[in-house]
Every structure is written in structure tokens, then in C-alpha cells.
Design a protein around this motif. Sequence first.
Motif: not given
Length: 345
Positions: A198-225
Motif C-alpha cells: 500500500p505504501a508504494i501504491d500511494v507513493a507511485a501515484r505521485r511519481g513518474d513510472p518512466t523515471a528509472v529504467p528498470l528490468p522486466r525479468a523474463m518478460l518474454d520467457d514462458g510463465l515463470e517469474l
Amino acid sequence: MSATELAPAEGATVPSDMAVLGIETSCDETAAAVVVGGSRVLSSVVSSQVDVHARYGGVVPEIASRAHVDLLTPVVAEALVESGVADREVGAVAATYGPGLVGALLVGVATAKALALVWDVPFVAVNHLEAHLHAALLDDPDVELPVVVLLVSGGHTLLVAMDAPGSYEVLGGTLDDAAGEAFDKVARFLGLGYPGGPAIDVAARRGDPTAVPLPRAMLDDGLELSFSGLKTAVINHCRRHPEVTTDDVAASFQAAVVDVLEAKALRAAAQVGARGICLGGGVAANSQLRSQITAAGGRAGLRVSLPSPAMCTDNAAMVAAAGWHRLRTVGPSPLDTGAVPGLGL
């Protein structure tokens, strides 16, 4: 019969109007509920211990267990009074027997067995993860099966194909941290407190989701995360760029998690020919996940069913619902069933 040998067994003849008392004590929520026919919620009472554990930055097992001992009896009493169901009208008692904290689980299981014996009704041991599969169905009983359930919580992240209540297949899951665990760890690092989701959800509404380039691990690989590397990437970026704002980090981190969950859920639905996607677990309350997966599901022609915020957190209504279906298909659980903290789905 051991606790891990609960199925298969001969199912019981269960009336469609049977009232089941559900009990949930797997972690830090003391809950009881009365549900009729596996779908109609007459009462759902939850006593949260969040404030008790917040000072420690996470759940302290011994404190949680002792709190359950103090709280469970009045919570059960309140659930019965609120439901209008008398003791003699309860048809079965269901309780979570795993996974979870062993001491906490034992409080609920022992109480449920005692009540079942006193009332001379069946006891039903319920898998906590299976219960979460029923959460969205309680709020949206007209869901057309099969569906893919995206179960995201502090301890688990799973993709489950559900053909019918009690009939499901695990399609994929996290290889390391659960999504909720990653939220808690990142929130702790950012000084946002506990619980982290909940704390991150609230803070995220005030932030820019494109500000920090972060990885999307295994985004295109199967159904594991995998979310462990994402957590590390957040920490490394903040150390290299101390000027970055907490809100921007929170928004970027949340976007990365949600992007992966969305992609995996859609891929799973396509793989099994599901008619829809259901969310379950504490992270299912996340506002961005709810909006993003609803929009993506709509574009793919899938019905997306979201549990209400009350059904996202640990609650006993989902336990009672799962218990009714389990009693109907499998039958009562043996009274020597114990707590199984590492129970899988």
C-alpha cells in the motif's frame, strides 16, 4: 491419514444452503466468516495485527500466534452474531492448515477442530492458496470457467488454471521473491514503512513510472517469474543516483512489476484457452495492477474479475467458500490433520 493426504476421498452430500464457518490464522490476520453454499457471504470479520507488527518492519511469528489466541474467540463470536446463524445451524467448520506460520496455523486448526467436535459437524482443512482462488468468485459469482487466476501475495506469486472449484493446475510461479515480498523489501529500503504494498501504491501515484529504467525479468520467457533482480536493480540505481526521488523510484518499480504480471497472465490465458482472468492475494489490491490488467484483458477479449479490497487480504470468507466446495468433492478432513507451514498448491 497424514495432512498431506487429504485427497482424493469420497465426497459428502452437501446441501446447497449449508452454512460453513471459516477460520483464517495463517499469518497476521485473525479472521472468521460464515458463507452459505460456497458463495453467499453472511459475515466476514477480520482483526488485523498490522499495527502490532509495523514497529518491527514485518510479521513476528511468536507475536502473531499469541495475538491469534487472544483474538480468535471474539472474532468467531462476532462472525456468528453478524451472520444471524446459530451454533446449531453451522453445517461444517473450515480452517486454513497451510501454508503459513506454524504457530499461527495451529491456533486456527485447533479451534476449528474443537468447534467441529462440540457441534458434531465435519471439519475441513483448507489450503490457503486454494482459498485465494475463490476470492474473486465470491465477488463475481457469474465468472465463466475456465479462468486463469493470478495469485499475488507476500509469500506467493502463481499462475493457476482453474477449470472448476477444486480442479486447477499451476502453470507458473516465481523462481525467487514473491511480488508482495519484493514490494515489502523495496518499501523498507525506501523508508516507506510496513506493509510495503500500500505504501508504494500511494507513493507511485505521485511519481513518474518512466523515471528509472528498470528490468522486466523474463518478460518474454514462458510463465515463470522473477523479482529478486528487480529489487537489486532498485537498490543499485538509488545508490548510484542519490538525487532520484522516492516517488519516482516507487512508480518505476511498481510499473516494472505490473508489466510482468500483466504479460504473464495474458500469456497463460492464451495458452490454456481461458475465458477470463481473476486476481487473488494481497497484491491484487494494487491500483495499477487492477486498472492495467483490466484494460489489457478487455483488449484481448477476456473477462477480468477483481476481488474487492476486503477479499484481497487474508480473510475467512474465502476459506469457508473453499471449504464448502472441498467438503462436497472430497469430504471431511481427518481430525488428526495438523498444520503444514510449507504446503504447496
